[in-house]
Design an enzyme around this catalytic site. Sequence first.
Site, short mmCIF file in Angstrom:
data_model
loop_
_atom_site.label_atom_id
_atom_site.label_comp_id
_atom_site.label_asym_id
_atom_site.label_seq_id
_atom_site.Cartn_x
_atom_site.Cartn_y
_atom_site.Cartn_z
N LYS A 41 22.86 52.01 -67.03
CA LYS A 41 22.74 50.55 -66.91
C LYS A 41 21.27 50.16 -66.73
CE LYS A 41 23.79 50.94 -61.94
NZ LYS A 41 24.86 50.81 -60.94
N ARG A 140 32.17 44.75 -52.78
CA ARG A 140 31.56 44.15 -53.97
C ARG A 140 32.64 43.74 -54.96
NH1 ARG A 140 26.61 47.34 -56.79
NH2 ARG A 140 28.26 48.77 -57.40
N TYR A 268 -8.18 37.27 -57.28
CA TYR A 268 -7.74 35.98 -56.75
C TYR A 268 -7.77 35.96 -55.22
CZ TYR A 268 -5.95 34.99 -61.42
OH TYR A 268 -5.82 34.77 -62.76
N MET A 315 -1.63 39.32 -63.09
CA MET A 315 -0.50 39.45 -64.01
C MET A 315 -0.69 40.62 -64.97
SD MET A 315 1.10 36.63 -66.61
CE MET A 315 1.60 35.44 -65.39
C1 LIG Z 1 24.96 52.02 -60.26
C2 LIG Z 1 26.25 52.65 -59.90
C3 LIG Z 1 26.34 54.06 -59.86
C4 LIG Z 1 25.16 54.97 -59.96
O1 LIG Z 1 24.56 55.06 -58.71
P1 LIG Z 1 23.36 56.08 -58.40
O2 LIG Z 1 23.12 55.89 -56.96
O3 LIG Z 1 22.23 55.66 -59.25
O4 LIG Z 1 23.87 57.43 -58.77
C5 LIG Z 1 27.59 54.61 -59.65
N1 LIG Z 1 28.68 53.83 -59.47
C6 LIG Z 1 28.62 52.49 -59.48
C7 LIG Z 1 29.85 51.69 -59.26
C8 LIG Z 1 27.40 51.86 -59.66
O5 LIG Z 1 27.34 50.52 -59.65
#
Ligand SMILES: *Cc1c(COP(=O)(O)O)cnc(C)c1O
Length: 374
Positions: A41, A140, A268, A315
């Site tokens: 992701k 969550r 700055y 920047m």
């Molecule tokens: C992002 C995520 C992971 C991966 O977590 P890491 O700590 O990077 O291994 C696994 N499970 C869920 C549900 C996540 O959101």
Amino acid sequence: MAVVANHRPTKAIVSKGAIRHNIEEEMKRLPKDAQLWAVVKADAYGHGALEVAKVAKEAGATGYCVAYVDEGIALREAGFTEPILVLGVTEPMSTVVLAAKYHLSLAAPSVDWLERADLALKEVNESLTVHLAVDSGMGRIGFVYEEEMAEAKARMSEWTNIEVEGIFTHFATADELDESYFVTQQDRFQKALAILGEDYKYIHTCNTATALWHEAWHSNVVRFGVGIYGMNPSGSVLPLPYELQPAMRIESEIVYVKKQPKGRSVSYGATYTSQEEEYIATLPIGYADGWLRRYSGFSVLVDGQRAEIVGRVTMDQIMIRLPKYYPVGTKVTLIGKDGEEENTFTQAADYIGTINYELTSILGQRLERIYEED
Ligand SMILES: *Cc1c(COP(=O)(O)O)cnc(C)c1O
């Protein structure tokens, strides 16, 4: 379309060898029937999702996790045919149908979601695979109440266009020394399994921290994320059971250097003033690349020595104080090793009070990524 600044010497260099090493080491520890799914992701935590997905597959990963449907579609369009699980909540109408078309598996967080998704799928005669999300304490997404789990179990056969192929939960404190909350979550997931059943193709509870520091309990899939990238999920709190190799370094070069007289200020706000005559070099990176303003005062590596970032990060450019004169074109390591010295994202995170995950994920698109074999 974001522009990549190829014509400057600032690069994020991603080591495929490190990624392979990190995945292979984790796989050695897994039970024979368990799989590793690479969490890619957020553009593989800033490392480049398509490249990382390819290397992960070579190293033995048999599936992928993403946060959003769009990230899964990008993998499919690049030709990946392995299982892809979308970890976030997907809008259970048109987006669910889109996911079905791309053979993405979705997290199913509630009875209401399953009902609405099934309805949308029936209308277009598509079918979808889902993994039931159990909220055992992360707070969550997912099933919280046993009554709702029982309802889902009882009604599963109504949702004929949905195949439940997995069940999972996510731990909130797997990277901490104190295991009490972890154990509470384990107990809750155990109860969830008793209600929802265990007869699913995939059961998974392990992110990187859980896989590193806890028994691969009730899991035939490990959702391996930050470990791929060679970063310790606990920061510097818990020791690693095996070596993780940092997968990314950031390098640049001095593009301008001057001898600055005593009493002259830099950047700055004129917050830094030279106390004596000193050499100040300019580097082409800034907060628009994800090199944060708060890194002011942190040091980078020049010729194996530390050089402080002086004045405010701008920047697009930062200034550093050199230990002695170095010419334009001298290599500078912002993250990585130079001689005996090393900078890591974990150190940078400690310096500004955040976590390594955040620092690689926010690296800008302008920053060129380069992939090397080793
Ligand atoms: C992002 C995520 C992971 C991966 O977590 P890491 O700590 O990077 O291994 C696994 N499970 C869920 C549900 C996540 O959101």
